[in-house]
Motif scaffolding. Sequence first.
Motif, PDB file in Angstrom:
ATOM      1  N   PRO A 157      23.551 -41.789 -16.894  1.00 56.00           N
ATOM      2  CA  PRO A 157      25.623 -41.580 -17.054  1.00 56.00           C
ATOM      3  C   PRO A 157      25.142 -42.458 -15.995  1.00 56.00           C
ATOM      4  CG  PRO A 157      24.862 -40.150 -18.006  1.00 56.00           C
ATOM      5  CD  PRO A 157      24.033 -39.955 -17.154  1.00 56.00           C
ATOM      6  N   SER A 160      28.284 -45.141 -19.985  1.00 56.28           N
ATOM      7  CA  SER A 160      29.038 -43.960 -20.507  1.00 56.28           C
ATOM      8  C   SER A 160      28.019 -42.478 -21.200  1.00 56.28           C
ATOM      9  CB  SER A 160      29.932 -44.413 -21.588  1.00 56.28           C
ATOM     10  OG  SER A 160      28.821 -44.400 -23.065  1.00 56.28           O
ATOM     11  N   ASP A 161      27.827 -41.491 -20.887  1.00 55.82           N
ATOM     12  CA  ASP A 161      27.751 -40.467 -21.765  1.00 55.82           C
ATOM     13  C   ASP A 161      27.296 -40.751 -23.095  1.00 55.82           C
ATOM     14  OD1 ASP A 161      27.355 -38.554 -19.121  1.00 55.82           O
ATOM     15  OD2 ASP A 161      27.703 -37.049 -20.792  1.00 55.82           O
ATOM     16  N   ASP A 162      27.402 -40.615 -23.653  1.00 54.96           N
ATOM     17  CA  ASP A 162      27.364 -41.298 -25.373  1.00 54.96           C
ATOM     18  C   ASP A 162      26.599 -42.291 -24.885  1.00 54.96           C
ATOM     19  OD1 ASP A 162      28.818 -39.659 -26.235  1.00 54.96           O
ATOM     20  OD2 ASP A 162      30.452 -40.945 -26.795  1.00 54.96           O
ATOM     21  N   LYS A 163      26.711 -43.202 -24.695  1.00 57.71           N
ATOM     22  CA  LYS A 163      25.349 -44.572 -24.548  1.00 57.71           C
ATOM     23  C   LYS A 163      24.370 -43.716 -24.096  1.00 57.71           C
ATOM     24  CE  LYS A 163      28.270 -48.119 -26.343  1.00 57.71           C
ATOM     25  NZ  LYS A 163      27.619 -48.677 -27.281  1.00 57.71           N
ATOM     26  N   ARG A 188      23.287 -40.911 -23.977  1.00 58.70           N
ATOM     27  CA  ARG A 188      22.415 -40.177 -25.285  1.00 58.70           C
ATOM     28  C   ARG A 188      21.831 -41.004 -26.134  1.00 58.70           C
ATOM     29  NH1 ARG A 188      24.575 -38.990 -29.818  1.00 58.70           N
ATOM     30  NH2 ARG A 188      26.759 -39.003 -28.831  1.00 58.70           N
ATOM     31  N   GLN A 189      22.445 -42.387 -26.479  1.00 59.18           N
ATOM     32  CA  GLN A 189      21.683 -43.110 -27.831  1.00 59.18           C
ATOM     33  C   GLN A 189      21.233 -44.133 -27.571  1.00 59.18           C
ATOM     34  OE1 GLN A 189      25.519 -45.500 -28.896  1.00 59.18           O
ATOM     35  NE2 GLN A 189      27.247 -43.440 -28.945  1.00 59.18           N
ATOM     36  N   GLU A 231      18.496 -41.489 -28.368  1.00 58.81           N
ATOM     37  CA  GLU A 231      17.494 -40.968 -29.573  1.00 58.81           C
ATOM     38  C   GLU A 231      17.296 -42.545 -29.688  1.00 58.81           C
ATOM     39  OE1 GLU A 231      21.601 -40.952 -31.338  1.00 58.81           O
ATOM     40  OE2 GLU A 231      21.894 -38.949 -30.740  1.00 58.81           O
ATOM     41  N   ARG A 264      21.253 -33.022 -22.493  1.00 60.99           N
ATOM     42  CA  ARG A 264      22.456 -33.046 -20.888  1.00 60.99           C
ATOM     43  C   ARG A 264      21.607 -31.727 -19.939  1.00 60.99           C
ATOM     44  NH1 ARG A 264      24.592 -35.784 -17.366  1.00 60.99           N
ATOM     45  NH2 ARG A 264      26.456 -36.436 -16.987  1.00 60.99           N
ATOM     46  N   TRP A 320      20.666 -37.249 -19.087  1.00 63.43           N
ATOM     47  CA  TRP A 320      20.365 -37.106 -20.379  1.00 63.43           C
ATOM     48  C   TRP A 320      19.045 -36.744 -20.737  1.00 63.43           C
ATOM     49  CZ3 TRP A 320      22.760 -35.426 -24.424  1.00 63.43           C
ATOM     50  CH2 TRP A 320      24.588 -35.643 -24.377  1.00 63.43           C
TER      51      TRP A 320
END
Length: 434
Positions: A293, A298-301, A303-304, A307, A369, A374
Amino acid sequence: MKSIVVSIVLSSMLVFSSVAQQVSLDRVAVIVDQGVILESEINTLVTQVKRNAIANNQTLPSDRALRTQAIERLVTDSLQTQMAEKMGIQISDPQLDQTIANIAANNNLGMDEFRQVIAKDGIPFEVYREDIRKELITGEVRRANVRRRVYITPQEIENLVKLIDEQGADQAEYHIGHILIGFPPQPSDDDIAKAKATADKVLELLNEGSDFTRIAIASSSGAKALDGGDLGWMNINAMPTLFAEAVQGKDKDALVGPIRSGAGFHILKVKDLRGIEIVKVEEVNARHILIKPSVILSDDKARQKLEKFREQILAGEADFAALAKEHSADPGSALRGGELGWNDPEIYVPAFKQALANLEKDEIGQPFRSLHGWHLVQLIDRRIDDATDKRKEDKAYQLLFNRKFAEETEAWLREMRDTAYIEVIEPEAETTGN
């Protein structure tokens, strides 16, 4: 009404006085290059040292000596923090939270319980949290600057391994089983050949699972034949040299021989051993894609993104190795398609180790994480390996590294302090008005 006003004024004066006292205490006490150390930081550290001393029933030097030591500690911390800023070393909140969660888990505590333990020590959790962040940052600074100063030669490792072996040799004991296929007096070549053939046949039967004790009683010419060839526990330095050279380094249940001597052909079995470190480790071969990140990711981006990679790989729309080469932020493994090679899982950070433990061969796990960012991980395979010799070398290397790292850290800190601008600002003498 007048009394209420007077009361408010007096209260205000008291509050102002209290604030003024706090401000005066929180003065700049030391200038360190581009940073400063506040009086309150010195007082907090001294108080902490005193609290620890009381808890451990330790005596302390004078307050002046304590203050001097506290300043030295804070100067060192400040210089490392400033260097971290120049190097761009940061610890994000998710990394920090993961570290604290690992500390709690290693103490078999949930986060709520861990917070209570910290509170009992009289430390606000946010203060503790920032202290951990500072420790992580200074640790990274030290590793980055000191590691390259440490050089260990193969000869140093070899010499230390020999020393470790020599120190452990006195404790090494083997429980030995013995079968002797003896020669007649003044054996002929034919007698020797027949004895060798018999010994080979005995060893073949043993390797096929025949009972050692039964065959020893039936076939051995040794003095302990009626005891099933049991020689008992023998120190490696006390047994015959011929036996010691043959069994040294062998595992439990190992069969050794036939070994020729003047008496005949010997077959040995290592029934058990003690005082010896035999290391069997499970090694894993895995590959991963690391996404870090950042300000723009971002953290969410992150991870996505992983995925989506996982879905594409499982659907046959993308290749793991190709994605790793193109996107992984781990440059060493990215060039190899993300492959990390055969390793003991213990070398990995807890989150990575745990992820591998939950995977079957060829399985690709869900993104997770760690301190580094990630990861998307695939377990390629597992194997059991005798890591005794490697573990000895690793142990020797680590002992040498720890010693040299400590020495070089001290030297590096001294050099950094010697070249820094440091000014201790003594408090102004208090004046008394008439």
